[in-house]
Scaffold this motif. Structure first.
Motif, PDB file in Angstrom:
ATOM      1  N   UNK A  88       0.828  -1.168  -0.006  1.00 53.83           N
ATOM      2  CA  UNK A  88      -0.032  -0.157   0.094  1.00 53.83           C
ATOM      3  C   UNK A  88       0.951   1.505   0.106  1.00 53.83           C
ATOM      4  N   UNK A  89       1.796   1.308   0.642  1.00 57.64           N
ATOM      5  CA  UNK A  89       2.985   2.548   0.796  1.00 57.64           C
ATOM      6  C   UNK A  89       3.875   2.557  -0.451  1.00 57.64           C
ATOM      7  N   UNK A  90       4.195   1.319  -1.033  1.00 55.70           N
ATOM      8  CA  UNK A  90       5.042   1.604  -2.275  1.00 55.70           C
ATOM      9  C   UNK A  90       4.549   1.439  -3.691  1.00 55.70           C
ATOM     10  N   UNK A  91       3.566   0.444  -3.719  1.00 57.64           N
ATOM     11  CA  UNK A  91       3.048   0.244  -5.081  1.00 57.64           C
ATOM     12  C   UNK A  91       2.338   1.449  -5.616  1.00 57.64           C
ATOM     13  N   UNK A  92       2.892   1.695  -6.995  1.00 53.95           N
ATOM     14  CA  UNK A  92       2.581   2.943  -7.684  1.00 53.95           C
ATOM     15  C   UNK A  92       3.362   4.273  -7.605  1.00 53.95           C
ATOM     16  N   UNK A  93       4.459   4.120  -6.665  1.00 56.79           N
ATOM     17  CA  UNK A  93       5.205   5.062  -6.312  1.00 56.79           C
ATOM     18  C   UNK A  93       6.773   5.047  -6.545  1.00 56.79           C
ATOM     19  N   UNK A  94       7.334   6.047  -6.732  1.00 57.60           N
ATOM     20  CA  UNK A  94       8.789   5.950  -7.123  1.00 57.60           C
ATOM     21  C   UNK A  94       9.362   5.698  -5.946  1.00 57.60           C
ATOM     22  N   UNK A  95      10.459   4.555  -6.002  1.00 61.09           N
ATOM     23  CA  UNK A  95      11.007   3.959  -4.928  1.00 61.09           C
ATOM     24  C   UNK A  95      12.113   5.179  -4.412  1.00 61.09           C
ATOM     25  N   UNK A  96      11.835   5.216  -2.776  1.00 64.29           N
ATOM     26  CA  UNK A  96      12.782   6.237  -2.300  1.00 64.29           C
ATOM     27  C   UNK A  96      13.039   5.712  -0.745  1.00 64.29           C
ATOM     28  N   UNK A  97      14.074   6.478  -0.088  1.00 69.45           N
ATOM     29  CA  UNK A  97      14.323   5.856   1.175  1.00 69.45           C
ATOM     30  C   UNK A  97      13.360   6.182   2.222  1.00 69.45           C
ATOM     31  N   UNK A  98      12.637   7.464   1.994  1.00 62.45           N
ATOM     32  CA  UNK A  98      11.529   7.803   2.769  1.00 62.45           C
ATOM     33  C   UNK A  98      10.425   6.756   2.996  1.00 62.45           C
ATOM     34  N   UNK A  99      10.156   6.481   1.775  1.00 60.63           N
ATOM     35  CA  UNK A  99       9.064   5.427   1.569  1.00 60.63           C
ATOM     36  C   UNK A  99       9.444   4.162   2.108  1.00 60.63           C
ATOM     37  N   UNK A 100      10.636   3.809   1.802  1.00 59.55           N
ATOM     38  CA  UNK A 100      11.133   2.380   2.674  1.00 59.55           C
ATOM     39  C   UNK A 100      11.226   2.617   4.047  1.00 59.55           C
ATOM     40  N   UNK A 101      11.571   3.719   4.591  1.00 61.36           N
ATOM     41  CA  UNK A 101      11.574   3.808   5.988  1.00 61.36           C
ATOM     42  C   UNK A 101       9.744   3.686   6.411  1.00 61.36           C
ATOM     43  N   UNK A 102       9.096   4.338   5.878  1.00 59.63           N
ATOM     44  CA  UNK A 102       7.573   4.206   6.296  1.00 59.63           C
ATOM     45  C   UNK A 102       7.133   2.795   6.166  1.00 59.63           C
ATOM     46  N   UNK A 103       7.674   1.976   5.079  1.00 63.02           N
ATOM     47  CA  UNK A 103       7.473   0.703   4.861  1.00 63.02           C
ATOM     48  C   UNK A 103       7.796  -0.335   6.129  1.00 63.02           C
ATOM     49  N   UNK A 104       9.107   0.015   6.316  1.00 62.85           N
ATOM     50  CA  UNK A 104       9.703  -0.748   7.350  1.00 62.85           C
ATOM     51  C   UNK A 104       8.877  -0.475   8.773  1.00 62.85           C
ATOM     52  N   UNK A 105       8.567   0.484   9.004  1.00 62.02           N
ATOM     53  CA  UNK A 105       7.683   0.834  10.317  1.00 62.02           C
ATOM     54  C   UNK A 105       6.582   0.115  10.216  1.00 62.02           C
ATOM     55  N   UNK A 106       5.883   0.152   9.091  1.00 59.40           N
ATOM     56  CA  UNK A 106       4.300  -0.401   8.773  1.00 59.40           C
ATOM     57  C   UNK A 106       4.687  -1.801   9.147  1.00 59.40           C
ATOM     58  N   UNK A 107       5.628  -2.649   8.574  1.00 58.93           N
ATOM     59  CA  UNK A 107       5.882  -4.293   8.478  1.00 58.93           C
ATOM     60  C   UNK A 107       5.981  -4.338  10.354  1.00 58.93           C
TER      61      UNK A 107
END
Ligand code: FAD
Length: 295
Positions: free
Chosen positions: A235-254
């Motif tokens: 939900x956080x990453x699909x359809x978006x350009x991959x970047x460190x900020x989104x990765x950090x958000x994704x890690x917290x979500x997981x």
């Protein structure tokens, strides 16, 4: 440590196996590598009256591949064969990595991929990468076959959907998408032959621009009774350009989605921290590999 008295069958064809599985019902257990089953029998947790050894059945073993369709892996294929397969390393890297981490050389040469899913330990090595890669299982009985995603096959700790008279015969893996990459990691005291405190697999697909995430599966092991497929990370990453900020958000979500327990291997709190670390690391690795930029 004596085993209970049992009758041993060594059928040579799928028809013979399915006939025995149907006739002997829950008094019988399938013997694949025996690396879980024999321990449970020695500890008197299981006392089967019959053992059906499937190692002599060629149809239940081996890896085949059809370009554009994907791979089929027989349930009785040894983990060592999967670890050493060039095809698995090239096309299904996360599974190659997980196979190489399971137990020791001795265990891998006995243990099978089917046994790993059928034993359904929450800490098992191969289900998370298989689920991330979109694997389906084929369940067979004397009456016929049915196929379902592996995440629906494993119901919980040592629980699967297998009904009396059924067995797992193969895994079907789809052809990997273009611009995709998968990877796997664990945290635990592997050198001490300890099972994983946390494990995780990621399968990431990019759009043609090599930056936008097209599809993503992140699957956690050992933090829930069954492999946990993240809903929030795609939900956080699909359809978006991959970047460190989104990765950090994704890690917290997981980390928030994980449902770990505290036990002798790790506290629930520590497991949540490790989930975030592994998620960050694997997402970056998978992006590096899928975009061709390296890690
Ligand atoms: C020292 C040691 C270290 C280990 N380390 C790890 C590790 O790091 N990671 C990990 O994941 N596991 C580990 N294991 C556990 C074990 O090796 C794996 O789970 C292995 O893949 C089990 O496969 P097997 O073929 O030996 O299964 P078996 O012991 O033969 O069978 C396990 C269960 O599944 C059933 N079964 C097997 N095949 C089928 C089938 N085709 N259809 C229906 N039912 C079936 C059996 O009846 C039994 O109930 C370790 C075990 C040992 C002894």
């Amino acid at each position: 440590m004596f085993l209970n008295h049992f009758e041993y069958f060594a059928p040579k064809t799928p028809v013979e196996v399915l006939d025995l599985v149907g006739r002997l019902g829950d008094k019988a257990k399938i013997l694949a590598g025996g690396t879980d089953l024999l321990i449970m029998m020695k500890e008197k947790m299981l006392k089967p009256e019959y053992l059906i050894d499937i190692n002599g059945v060629a149809e239940f073993k081996g890896i085949s591949y059809e370009p554009g369709k994907g791979a089929v892996i027989g349930a009785a294929t040894k983990i060592s064969e999967i670890e050493q397969s060039d095809l698995i390393r090239e096309k299904y890297f996360a599974l190659h990595q997980a196979a190489g981490e399971l137990g020791s050389v001795q265990v891998r040469s006995m243990a099978t991929i089917g046994g790993n899913s059928c034993h359904a330990s929450p800490a098992a090595e191969t289900p998370p990468p298989l689920v991330a890669l979109g694997a389906k299982v084929v369940i067979s009985s004397a009456a016929g076959e049915r196929e379902l995603p592996l995440e629906e096959f494993i119901l919980g700790n040592r629980k699967t959907v297998l009904a009396e008279g059924e067995m797992l015969t193969k895994f079907v893996l789809p052809e990997p998408a273009p611009k995709s990459a998968s990877c796997y990691a664990y945290s635990g005291l592997r050198d001490a032959m300890e099972i994983d405190a946390v494990n995780m697999a990621v399968n990431l697909v990019l759009e043609d621009d090599s930056r936008t995430v097209k599809d993503l599966r992140l699957v956690m092991g050992s933090v829930s009774p069954r492999p946990l497929v993240s809903v929030e990370v795609p939900g956080i990453l699909v359809g978006r350009e991959f970047n460190d900020e989104l990765v950090q958000k994704a890690a917290e979500a997981a980390s928030g989605e994980a449902q770990p327990i505290s036990d002798i291997r790790a506290s629930a709190e520590y497991r949540r921290e490790v989930v975030a670390v592994l998620a960050r690391r694997l997402l970056q690795q998978a992006f590096g590999a899928a975009s061709g930029k390296g890690v």
